[in-house]
Motif scaffolding. Structure first.
Motif, PDB file in Angstrom:
ATOM      1  N   ARG A   1       0.829  -1.211   0.000  1.00 53.55           N
ATOM      2  CA  ARG A   1       0.000   0.000   0.000  1.00 53.55           C
ATOM      3  C   ARG A   1       0.859   1.254   0.000  1.00 53.55           C
ATOM      4  O   ARG A   1       0.492   2.271  -0.594  1.00 53.55           O
ATOM      5  CB  ARG A   1      -0.932  -0.004   1.219  1.00 53.55           C
ATOM      6  N   SER A   2       2.000   1.194   0.687  1.00 56.60           N
ATOM      7  CA  SER A   2       2.882   2.371   0.689  1.00 56.60           C
ATOM      8  C   SER A   2       3.352   2.696  -0.723  1.00 56.60           C
ATOM      9  O   SER A   2       3.483   3.865  -1.087  1.00 56.60           O
ATOM     10  CB  SER A   2       4.075   2.137   1.618  1.00 56.60           C
ATOM     11  N   ALA A   3       3.606   1.652  -1.520  1.00 53.33           N
ATOM     12  CA  ALA A   3       4.022   1.879  -2.909  1.00 53.33           C
ATOM     13  C   ALA A   3       2.890   2.524  -3.704  1.00 53.33           C
ATOM     14  O   ALA A   3       3.123   3.441  -4.505  1.00 53.33           O
ATOM     15  CB  ALA A   3       4.454   0.559  -3.548  1.00 53.33           C
ATOM     16  N   ARG A   4       1.668   2.061  -3.480  1.00 52.64           N
ATOM     17  CA  ARG A   4       0.539   2.639  -4.210  1.00 52.64           C
ATOM     18  C   ARG A   4       0.260   4.066  -3.763  1.00 52.64           C
ATOM     19  O   ARG A   4      -0.158   4.905  -4.570  1.00 52.64           O
ATOM     20  CB  ARG A   4      -0.711   1.772  -4.020  1.00 52.64           C
ATOM     21  N   ARG A   5       0.496   4.354  -2.486  1.00 54.25           N
ATOM     22  CA  ARG A   5       0.208   5.698  -1.979  1.00 54.25           C
ATOM     23  C   ARG A   5       1.272   6.709  -2.393  1.00 54.25           C
ATOM     24  O   ARG A   5       0.951   7.839  -2.790  1.00 54.25           O
ATOM     25  CB  ARG A   5       0.088   5.662  -0.453  1.00 54.25           C
ATOM     26  N   TYR A   6       2.546   6.321  -2.297  1.00 55.97           N
ATOM     27  CA  TYR A   6       3.619   7.304  -2.444  1.00 55.97           C
ATOM     28  C   TYR A   6       4.547   7.080  -3.638  1.00 55.97           C
ATOM     29  O   TYR A   6       5.218   8.007  -4.077  1.00 55.97           O
ATOM     30  CB  TYR A   6       4.475   7.313  -1.175  1.00 55.97           C
ATOM     31  N   TRP A   7       4.637   5.863  -4.143  1.00 52.54           N
ATOM     32  CA  TRP A   7       5.671   5.537  -5.131  1.00 52.54           C
ATOM     33  C   TRP A   7       5.015   4.907  -6.360  1.00 52.54           C
ATOM     34  O   TRP A   7       5.281   3.778  -6.716  1.00 52.54           O
ATOM     35  CB  TRP A   7       6.712   4.582  -4.509  1.00 52.54           C
ATOM     36  N   ASN A   8       4.159   5.690  -7.015  1.00 58.04           N
ATOM     37  CA  ASN A   8       3.239   5.107  -7.989  1.00 58.04           C
ATOM     38  C   ASN A   8       3.413   5.601  -9.420  1.00 58.04           C
ATOM     39  O   ASN A   8       2.574   5.302 -10.274  1.00 58.04           O
ATOM     40  CB  ASN A   8       1.792   5.358  -7.533  1.00 58.04           C
ATOM     41  N   SER A   9       4.482   6.324  -9.703  1.00 54.42           N
ATOM     42  CA  SER A   9       4.650   6.791 -11.081  1.00 54.42           C
ATOM     43  C   SER A   9       6.113   7.143 -11.347  1.00 54.42           C
ATOM     44  O   SER A   9       6.894   7.407 -10.421  1.00 54.42           O
ATOM     45  CB  SER A   9       3.770   8.021 -11.353  1.00 54.42           C
ATOM     46  N   GLY A  10       6.463   7.126 -12.626  1.00 59.20           N
ATOM     47  CA  GLY A  10       7.770   7.592 -13.066  1.00 59.20           C
ATOM     48  C   GLY A  10       8.920   6.916 -12.362  1.00 59.20           C
ATOM     49  O   GLY A  10       8.929   5.699 -12.147  1.00 59.20           O
ATOM     50  N   ASP A  11       9.917   7.697 -11.970  1.00 60.68           N
ATOM     51  CA  ASP A  11      11.116   7.154 -11.330  1.00 60.68           C
ATOM     52  C   ASP A  11      10.856   6.667  -9.908  1.00 60.68           C
ATOM     53  O   ASP A  11      11.719   6.023  -9.313  1.00 60.68           O
ATOM     54  CB  ASP A  11      12.225   8.215 -11.314  1.00 60.68           C
ATOM     55  N   ASP A  12       9.669   6.971  -9.362  1.00 61.39           N
ATOM     56  CA  ASP A  12       9.344   6.481  -8.023  1.00 61.39           C
ATOM     57  C   ASP A  12       8.948   5.008  -8.029  1.00 61.39           C
ATOM     58  O   ASP A  12       8.999   4.344  -6.986  1.00 61.39           O
ATOM     59  CB  ASP A  12       8.178   7.286  -7.438  1.00 61.39           C
ATOM     60  N   LEU A  13       8.541   4.490  -9.167  1.00 62.06           N
ATOM     61  CA  LEU A  13       8.061   3.113  -9.215  1.00 62.06           C
ATOM     62  C   LEU A  13       9.128   2.137  -8.724  1.00 62.06           C
ATOM     63  O   LEU A  13      10.308   2.277  -9.058  1.00 62.06           O
ATOM     64  CB  LEU A  13       7.654   2.751 -10.642  1.00 62.06           C
ATOM     65  N   GLY A  14       8.684   1.166  -7.964  1.00 62.40           N
ATOM     66  CA  GLY A  14       9.599   0.142  -7.463  1.00 62.40           C
ATOM     67  C   GLY A  14      10.126   0.406  -6.081  1.00 62.40           C
ATOM     68  O   GLY A  14      10.898  -0.394  -5.546  1.00 62.40           O
ATOM     69  N   ARG A  15       9.698   1.522  -5.484  1.00 68.55           N
ATOM     70  CA  ARG A  15      10.182   1.870  -4.160  1.00 68.55           C
ATOM     71  C   ARG A  15       9.041   1.736  -3.149  1.00 68.55           C
ATOM     72  O   ARG A  15       7.868   1.683  -3.504  1.00 68.55           O
ATOM     73  CB  ARG A  15      10.749   3.295  -4.171  1.00 68.55           C
ATOM     74  N   TYR A  16       9.423   1.669  -1.865  1.00 72.04           N
ATOM     75  CA  TYR A  16       8.460   1.493  -0.779  1.00 72.04           C
ATOM     76  C   TYR A  16       8.863   2.429   0.350  1.00 72.04           C
ATOM     77  O   TYR A  16      10.036   2.786   0.495  1.00 72.04           O
ATOM     78  CB  TYR A  16       8.443   0.039  -0.272  1.00 72.04           C
TER      79      TYR A  16
END
Length: 934
Positions: A539-554
């Motif tokens: 859920r943290s990935a969907r809330r905060y790390w959901n596009s562009g260069d943020d993808l793949g982070r938690y």
């Protein structure tokens, strides 16, 4: 009618754990061994045991598709389950699903496939199994209840007290009359930000916590049948505590939601809900305006017994006058502030404990010693209280030279650990509402004699399955003491969620959670807390790390009160955590749920591998983190890095984790039936990264340096982390392992508790169990035994308590080494996901004997081995539906004879070990002379 199997696809069996990272190469067989006696006459299997639904014995709020698990039982040796049959019926008897006979060996996470189940309803389920001869077992029976959706709260409204208190303790109550027909079932469904206690006619019925973001909050179901009496008034009282944001807690929105359903023998049903008729007031027992314990979010709990609201949760209490007021209604659920609730699967276990003794400080203050550090709520009874007398109760980890509880920053984790209490007249009991980790509790200025019976505590930790606690004992008393400390530390580091420490932050840090989870899964058969945590980080990935260069982070911490922040290594560790959960459980559904995020993490790694330039082919400056965490934390606290070169832009630790991420992504893709090109692509990129690491990050002697500089030069520092990661994550060439292991062993302990498991794993993979044992038991080097030598009873945040710091003495992440004790020193390792195959590999050197039980997904594997002349003697007990591969060291002129219930089959010789396969039941192996060589 026999139905087709729906078992998940099996992955290829990995290499024998005896040689860890090596390949199982079988040579020609020596003279045939004597084998166990033929199996006795076949019997029908017994009724299955250990029935679970969604990993719980009797869950009260199953959401979505129920998944069933059981342990087949059979007195015959070498037995397997060949088929099963499941039925599900309403509690009244109507069958809603009958699977028929399903040809399958699956016994875990078997999904319900019947008609849609009713919400908030009790069901009974049965399972029977068939053995290899076609005989069937009697049925075993279990129970579960469905939860309720957001649309099924039947008008229950979120209510609150009109308050701006930063530390909001609120009492809410109503009174109802229960119908005359006998009560056959009563359930409450409750949610509150952040913590609530539910009382029915003055008796506590439930307690729950929700630290979620809006849309991610939890509700909890409770069986309150015994507390609801037909034809009588019922006072429903709730204390809730909202206290703003903190390290492991978003602010959320203060409020309470409750539904009570009462079912009667005459078929009638009553529903009582929170609404505008409820009355609320501030809980004046808790002093308003308390400061924070530290900078992380908890408030100092101050109680004034003179202001206690007496009788508020009993029938007949008058709540019509001020300060009681009508509850403020925020709206019927769901609302924009509370759009969605999740049924809480984890539960908090509360265990009353007594001190092991009372001490008296130089100034006469009584100090209770609980013997070990515990996460607990203190309890103190007073027989002769005096109104207004202030008792500055204080918890702590250590004592000063004068015998009082130590209050320095270093020895309190920078936390005010006091529980100030003001007495009322007469007998009374102080009972804390919130917990801290502590060993000692002092009661100054008591004004009366305090005895052992007057002091106690309520230890709180997550619930774990009954009867699934691992055991271990060995020839080394220090190792046994380390084992006990690690087990205790792991369990005591999980309350509402995994926490870094139960005292300071109480936050679910990703790295801490993964480490502790490995330990709790292995030592307690824990599953629910791990599933919950994995889903929260998704859920943290969907809330905060959901596009562009943020993808793949938690997020580095989640849920949390400080928003979006990550630590790159933690994001990579998440992938290993998901895979290791799958290896333990065989739970393919959660694997599939996590795979899209894992694939994003693989792409995150690949985005940071430049095709050219000084660091071409290596993961370089992996985005994320800040300050001391930028591009990766390596280890923490900073002394645990032991000089690691943080200026390196292509760090060896990050690259080794990157290899792990890519390999796991490939394995997940293959297991989930993704396109073959997807798995092959990740495998190929993992191989390329491995080759680049070996070409650029090794010195001439094979030792790995910390990384490369921005201009491509090798770091001048070659820390233990670099080489241990290279071995543990399968980067180092197999031929280099003996030399590299000797190098690592010669360094002693040069990694912090956060990463020490990877050092132990590396040494085990390189065939050095003796070095693993030495690191675990050496009191003269940094490590677990040194913590014990210094009087510690809980694993620490760092190996040392450095002046000027607030390093924690209750950090569970070092407990991950439980896994190393089980796999390397006891010698039990799960081979296939869900443990249909296990390896039993007594270490070649080190201990004289070891014995223990590991509760796998398919049941307990019990092993006792002992060194004897010519080899080792091994006694096994293997559960039904499991095959054990037993690898025993061969001495010149010696072989092994098998005995016992289960017939052993010789497989071959691998790296100087005779390898046998054996099925369920008891068996033993002992060395004998080779046939024909006597």
């Amino acid at each position: 009618m026999v139905q087709p199997s729906h078992r998940p696809r099996q992955i290829r069996r990995p290499a024998l754990a005896a040689v860890a990272a090596g390949v199982l190469v079988l040579t020609a067989a020596p003279p045939a061994p004597a084998t166990a006696a033929p199996a006795a006459a076949r019997h029908a299997p017994s009724a299955p045991a250990g029935l679970l639904v969604d990993d719980q014995a009797h869950p009260l709020n199953v959401e979505g598709t129920p998944r069933f698990s059981w342990l087949p039982r059979d007195a015959d040796p070498g037995e397997v389950q060949t088929a099963y049959r499941l039925t599900v019926a309403e509690a009244g008897g109507r069958t809603v699903w009958d699977s028929g006979k399903v040809t399958s060996g699956e016994q875990s996470y078997v999904p319900y496939r019947g008609q849609t189940l009713k919400p908030g309803t009790a069901y009974r389920w049965t399972v029977r199994t068939w053995d290899r001869t076609g005989r069937q077992s009697p049925p075993a029976t279990g129970r579960f209840e469905t939860g309720i959706s957001d649309a099924q709260w039947e008008g229950a409204a979120w209510i609150r007290r009109d308050s701006t208190d930063a530390d909001d303790y609120t009492l809410a109550r109503t009174e109802v009359h229960i119908g005359a027909s006998p009560v056959v079932r009563a359930r409450t469904y409750t949610a509150a930000d952040h913590t609530y206690e539910l009382f029915l006619n003055g008796r506590r019925a439930d307690r729950g916590t929700s630290f979620g973001y809006p849309g991610e909050d939890y509700y909890q179901a409770a069986d309150v049948t015994a507390l609801v009496e037909a034809g009588r008034p019922l006072a429903i009282g709730v204390r809730y505590h909202w206290y703003g944001s903190g390290q492991g807690r978003p602010a959320g929105t203060r409020g309470l939601l409750l539904k009570l359903v009462v079912e009667h023998a005459d078929g009638s049903r009553e529903v009582f809900v929170t609404d505008g008729s409820w009355r609320v007031t501030r809980d004046t027992l808790f002093v308003n305006g308390s400061g924070r314990r530290n900078g992380e979010g908890d408030r100092i709990e101050r109680q004034d017994a003179r202001a206690e609201v007496v009788g508020w949760n009993l029938p007949g209490y008058d709540d019509t006058a001020e300060p009681w007021a009508a509850a403020q209604v925020a709206g019927a659920h769901p609302t924009p502030q509370y759009p969605h609730l999740i049924g809480q699967e984890t539960r908090l276990t509360e265990t009353p404990v007594k001190p092991v003794g009372l001490l008296t400080a130089d100034d006469g203050t009584v100090v209770a010693d609980f013997g070990v550090v515990i996460p607990a709520r203190p309890v103190v009874r007073f027989d002769a209280g005096v109104a207004g007398r202030a008792i500055p109760i204080r918890a702590g980890y250590n004592l000063t030279e004068t015998g009082r509880v130590a209050t320095s920053t270093l020895l309190t984790q920078g936390t005010d650990m006091s529980f100030p209490y003001v007495q009322k007249d007469g007998p009374q009991e102080f009972r804390a509402f919130t917990h801290l980790g502590f060993r000692y509790l002092e009661i100054p200025n008591a004004g009366e004699r305090i005895t052992l019976d007057d002091v106690g505590a309520v230890v709180v930790h997550t619930d774990v399955p009954a009867g699934r606690e691992a055991t271990f004992a060995s020839s080394d008393q220090t190792l046994d003491a380390v084992w006990r400390m690690m087990k205790r530390s792991a369990l005591y580091s999980v309350q509402e969620a995994f926490v870094d420490t139960p005292t300071r932050e109480k936050g679910q840090f990703l790295g801490d959670a993964a480490n502790i989870s490995y330990a709790t899964m292995a030592a307690f058969g824990e599953r629910d807390a791990t599933q919950q945590a994995i889903r929260e980080f998704l859920r943290s990935a969907r809330r905060y790390w959901n596009s562009g260069d943020d993808l793949g982070r938690y997020n580095a911490v989640y849920p949390n009160g400080d928003g979006k922040r990550d630590i790159p290594d933690y994001s990579l560790i998440f992938v290993d955590w998901v895979w290791r959960y799958y290896q333990q459980t065989g739970d393919e559904a959660l694997l599939a749920e996590a795979y899209p995020a894992v694939r994003d993490t693989a792409e995150y790694v690949l985005r940071h591998i430049p095709p050219d330039g000084p660091t071409a082919g290596l993961v370089t400056q992996l985005s994320g983190g800040s300050g001391a965490y930028q591009y990766g934390i390596v280890d923490w606290p900073e002394p645990g890095r032991f000089g690691y070169d943080m200026s390196a832009v292509a760090r060896t630790t990050i690259n080794a984790l990157g290899v792990r991420v890519l390999r796991v992504a490939a394995q997940m893709a293959a297991q989930l039936g993704r396109p073959a090109t997807e798995a092959a692509g990740y495998r190929a990129r993992a191989a390329e990264l491995t080759a680049a690491m070996n070409a650029k990050l090794r010195r001439a002697d094979g030792v790995y340096v910390d990384g490369l500089s921005a201009t491509g030069e090798q770091s001048g520092h070659a820390g233990q982390h670099a080489t241990s990661y290279a071995i543990a994550f399968g980067v180092a060439p197999p031929g280099d392992l003996p030399v590299l292991a000797e190098h690592l062993a010669g360094m002693g302990m040069k990694q912090g508790p956060m990463t020490a498991h990877w050092l132990l794993q590396a040494l085990a993979d390189a065939g050095r169990p003796d070095a693993v044992l030495r690191l675990l038991t050496n009191p003269h080097d940094l490590g677990w035994a040194d913590i014990l030598r210094q009087g510690g009873t809980f694993t620490w945040e760092a190996w040392t308590l450095d002046p000027g710091t607030n390093f924690s003495q209750s950090h569970g992440w070092g407990a991950q080494a439980i896994v190393d004790v089980q796999q390397t020193l006891l010698g039990i390792r799960t081979v296939t996901p869900g443990a249909s195959v296990v390896d039993v590999v007594p270490p070649a050197t080190g201990l004289s004997w070891a014995a223990g039980t590991v509760h796998t997904q398919r049941g307990p594997v019990r092993v006792e081995w002992r060194r004897v002349a010519g080899g080792v003697r091994v006694d096994l007990d293997i559960p039904v539906n499991v095959t054990a591969r037993v690898a025993l060291p061969l001495a010149a002129g010696r072989w092994y004879q098998a005995a016992g219930q289960s017939r052993a089959r010789f497989v071959g010789v691998a790296d100087g070990r005779a390898v046998f396969e054996v099925g369920s039941g008891t068996s033993s192996f002992h060395p004998v002379g080779r046939r024909g060589s006597r």
